[in-house]
Design a protein around this motif. Structure first.
Motif, short mmCIF file in Angstrom:
data_model
loop_
_atom_site.label_atom_id
_atom_site.label_comp_id
_atom_site.label_asym_id
_atom_site.label_seq_id
_atom_site.Cartn_x
_atom_site.Cartn_y
_atom_site.Cartn_z
N ARG A 158 4.22 40.14 -52.62
CA ARG A 158 3.10 39.35 -53.15
C ARG A 158 3.32 37.89 -52.80
NH1 ARG A 158 2.50 41.21 -58.78
NH2 ARG A 158 3.08 39.11 -59.37
N LYS A 159 2.30 37.27 -52.18
CA LYS A 159 2.44 35.87 -51.79
C LYS A 159 2.34 35.00 -53.02
CE LYS A 159 2.53 34.28 -48.13
NZ LYS A 159 3.80 33.91 -47.43
N SER A 160 3.20 34.02 -53.14
CA SER A 160 3.07 33.08 -54.25
C SER A 160 2.28 31.86 -53.77
CB SER A 160 4.44 32.67 -54.76
OG SER A 160 5.16 32.06 -53.73
N VAL A 161 1.70 31.12 -54.71
CA VAL A 161 0.83 30.01 -54.33
C VAL A 161 1.65 28.83 -53.82
CG1 VAL A 161 -1.11 30.57 -55.82
CG2 VAL A 161 0.77 29.18 -56.71
N ARG A 162 1.02 28.04 -52.98
CA ARG A 162 1.64 26.82 -52.49
C ARG A 162 0.77 25.63 -52.85
NH1 ARG A 162 5.43 29.37 -52.41
NH2 ARG A 162 6.96 29.73 -50.77
N ARG A 163 1.39 24.48 -53.05
CA ARG A 163 0.62 23.25 -53.30
C ARG A 163 -0.20 22.92 -52.06
NH1 ARG A 163 4.97 18.95 -55.13
NH2 ARG A 163 3.12 17.62 -55.25
N ASP A 164 -1.25 22.20 -52.29
CA ASP A 164 -2.12 21.76 -51.19
C ASP A 164 -1.30 20.90 -50.22
OD1 ASP A 164 -3.94 20.42 -49.57
OD2 ASP A 164 -5.50 20.56 -51.11
N SER A 202 8.30 36.46 -48.83
CA SER A 202 8.25 36.01 -50.21
C SER A 202 9.45 36.61 -50.94
CB SER A 202 6.93 36.37 -50.89
OG SER A 202 6.82 37.75 -51.00
#
Ligand code: FMN
Length: 178
Positions: free
Chosen positions: A163-169, A17
Motif C-alpha cells: 500500500r502506497k503511503s502519502v507524500r507531501r506536495d 513501500s
C-alpha cells in the motif's frame, strides 16, 4: 526463489513501500547473499564503511529480536540489525566525535535503503525500524561496546499487496534554484 524478472531501478524506487506483514516463507541463502551484496555496495563517508550488520535468520533468534524491538510488527523470515562500528571512526574533540558519529549513522541508513530496495526488487519487503531496546540487542547479539545498533530491519515475503503511503506536495518540500 527465482531472480529472472527484476524490475528496473526507477520502477523499484517508485513502487516501494514499507512492509510490516510477512508470509511465513523462508528466504533462501542465495537471496540473502544478493541482499547483503546490495547493502554493502552503499556509499559511505570517505569509504570508511563504519558499519556492522548482523543477519538474524533462525526462528528462535528472530523471535528474540522481535521481543526487543516493539517496532517490528509481523513475523519476518529474517532480521538485519544495522549498526555503527565506532571502531572505524577516529576519535577527536567531543563536537567532532559527535559529527563523525552522525555521519556514520547516515552511512548505515544508506546501506539499509540499499537493502530495502534490493529486497523489493527481488519480490521481498521490509521496514526500517528504530523502535528497539539498544541495550537488550547488544546483549542478545553479543555486540562489542563500539558497535551500536541503529536500525532493525525485518525482511520477508509480503503477506499482502503493498500500500502506497502519502507524500507531501513536492512544492512544499522542494525549491529549485537560490
Ligand atoms: C529512520 C526510520 C525509522 C523508522 N522506524 C519505524 C518503526 O520503528 N516502526 C515502524 O513500523 N516503521 C518505522 N519506519 C517506517 C516508516 O513508518 C515508513 O517508512 C513511513 O511511514 C513511510 O511509509 P513508506 O515507507 O511505506 O513509504 C521508520 C522509517 C525510518 C526512515
Amino acid at each position: 526463489m527465482s531472480h529472472d524478472h527484476v524490475p528496473d531501478a526507477l520502477t523499484v524506487l517508485r513502487t516501494r513501500s514499507a512492509v510490516r506483514d510477512f508470509a511465513p516463507v523462508p528466504v533462501d541463502d542465495r537471496t540473502v547473499d544478493l541482499l547483503v551484496e546490495a547493502m554493502l555496495a552503499a556509499p559511505s563517508a570517505s569509504n570508511r564503511q563504519a558499519w556492522r550488520f548482523v543477519v538474524v535468520r533462525t526462528h528462535d533468534s528472530v523471535r528474540a529480536v522481535r521481543a526487543l524491538a516493539p517496532g517490528v510488527l509481523g513475523v519476518p523470515a529474517l532480521v538485519m540489525v544495522a549498526c555503527v562500528d565506532g571502531g572505524r571512526i577516529g576519535v577527536g574533540s567531543a563536537p567532532a566525535a559527535q559529527r563523525v558519529t552522525d555521519v556514520a549513522r547516515l552511512c548505515v541508513a544508506m546501506a539499509v535503503e540499499n537493502l530495502l530496495l534490493a529486497a523489493h526488487a527481488l519480490g521481498l519487503g521490509g521496514c526500517p525500524v528504530s523502535s528497539f531496546h539498544t541495550g537488550g540487542l547488544r546483549v542478545l547479539l553479543d555486540l562489542p561496546p563500539e558497535v551500536t545498533p541503529q536500525l532493525v530491519v525485518p525482511l520477508g515475503r509480503p503477506a499482502r499487496p503493498l500500500r502506497k503511503s502519502v507524500r507531501r506536495d513536492p512544492d512544499e518540500v522542494i525549491r529549485y534554484g537560490l
